[in-house]
Design a protein around this motif. Structure first.
Motif, mmCIF file in Angstrom:
data_model
loop_
_atom_site.group_PDB
_atom_site.id
_atom_site.type_symbol
_atom_site.label_atom_id
_atom_site.label_comp_id
_atom_site.label_asym_id
_atom_site.label_seq_id
_atom_site.Cartn_x
_atom_site.Cartn_y
_atom_site.Cartn_z
ATOM 1 N N PRO A 54 0.621 -1.300 0.060
ATOM 2 C CA PRO A 54 0.031 -0.019 -0.138
ATOM 3 C C PRO A 54 0.976 1.284 0.028
ATOM 4 O O PRO A 54 0.379 2.432 -0.387
ATOM 5 C CB PRO A 54 -0.803 -0.126 1.234
ATOM 6 N N THR A 55 1.985 1.088 0.272
ATOM 7 C CA THR A 55 2.833 2.333 0.550
ATOM 8 C C THR A 55 3.553 2.605 -0.966
ATOM 9 O O THR A 55 4.296 3.823 -0.990
ATOM 10 C CB THR A 55 4.086 2.022 1.494
ATOM 11 N N TRP A 56 3.486 1.564 -1.926
ATOM 12 C CA TRP A 56 4.053 2.079 -3.271
ATOM 13 C C TRP A 56 3.397 2.987 -3.887
ATOM 14 O O TRP A 56 1.949 3.007 -3.747
ATOM 15 C CB TRP A 56 3.814 0.865 -3.923
ATOM 16 N N ASN A 60 -2.511 2.405 -6.831
ATOM 17 C CA ASN A 60 -3.908 2.557 -7.265
ATOM 18 C C ASN A 60 -3.845 2.620 -8.728
ATOM 19 O O ASN A 60 -4.792 2.085 -9.373
ATOM 20 C CB ASN A 60 -4.301 3.908 -6.589
ATOM 21 N N GLN A 61 -2.763 3.136 -9.407
ATOM 22 C CA GLN A 61 -2.787 3.173 -10.907
ATOM 23 C C GLN A 61 -2.664 1.901 -11.418
ATOM 24 O O GLN A 61 -3.342 1.403 -12.375
ATOM 25 C CB GLN A 61 -1.780 4.023 -11.336
ATOM 26 N N ILE A 62 -1.965 0.936 -11.044
ATOM 27 C CA ILE A 62 -1.483 -0.604 -11.253
ATOM 28 C C ILE A 62 -2.769 -1.436 -11.158
ATOM 29 O O ILE A 62 -3.221 -2.015 -11.974
ATOM 30 C CB ILE A 62 -0.474 -1.092 -10.453
ATOM 31 N N VAL A 63 -3.530 -1.110 -10.055
ATOM 32 C CA VAL A 63 -4.801 -1.727 -9.946
ATOM 33 C C VAL A 63 -6.032 -1.359 -10.787
ATOM 34 O O VAL A 63 -6.665 -2.128 -11.375
ATOM 35 C CB VAL A 63 -5.291 -1.646 -8.335
ATOM 36 N N ALA A 64 -5.856 -0.144 -11.218
ATOM 37 C CA ALA A 64 -6.867 0.383 -12.207
ATOM 38 C C ALA A 64 -6.476 -0.311 -13.497
ATOM 39 O O ALA A 64 -7.314 -0.465 -14.253
ATOM 40 C CB ALA A 64 -6.743 1.924 -12.251
ATOM 41 N N ILE A 65 -5.194 -0.274 -13.865
ATOM 42 C CA ILE A 65 -4.859 -0.871 -15.136
ATOM 43 C C ILE A 65 -5.352 -2.499 -15.124
ATOM 44 O O ILE A 65 -5.806 -2.832 -16.251
ATOM 45 C CB ILE A 65 -3.281 -0.934 -15.156
ATOM 46 N N PHE A 66 -4.968 -2.971 -13.998
ATOM 47 C CA PHE A 66 -5.359 -4.609 -14.037
ATOM 48 C C PHE A 66 -7.023 -4.662 -14.241
ATOM 49 O O PHE A 66 -7.709 -5.513 -14.835
ATOM 50 C CB PHE A 66 -5.022 -5.279 -12.943
#
Length: 76
Positions: A54-56, A60-66
């Protein structure tokens, strides 16, 4: 040849699944933020889970891409 395939995959990912600043990012920036994320792969309940810390800053952007990739209709 393999380098060309990797460039094509990054370009299509950026075109189909990225929005905001990542949609306009250079391939090197996209590679550094998305592909070099410190994730861990866990198994449970007959499924595999990809966990991002969660600190990366770009989690949020990576999760949105997936999520965008999973929402694409299946070909054929």
């Amino acid at each position: 040849m393999l380098h060309g395939v990797a460039d094509d995959l990054l370009a299509w990912t950026r075109l189909l699944a990225c929005d905001g600043e990542l949609a306009k990012a250079e391939p090197k920036t996209l590679q550094d933020r998305v592909l070099h994320a410190p994730a861990s792969l866990t198994h449970g309940s007959r499924r595999c889970w990809l966990n991002f810390p969660p600190t990366w800053p770009w989690t949020n952007q990576i999760v949105a891409i997936f999520a965008c990739i999973q929402a694409l209709p299946r070909p054929g």
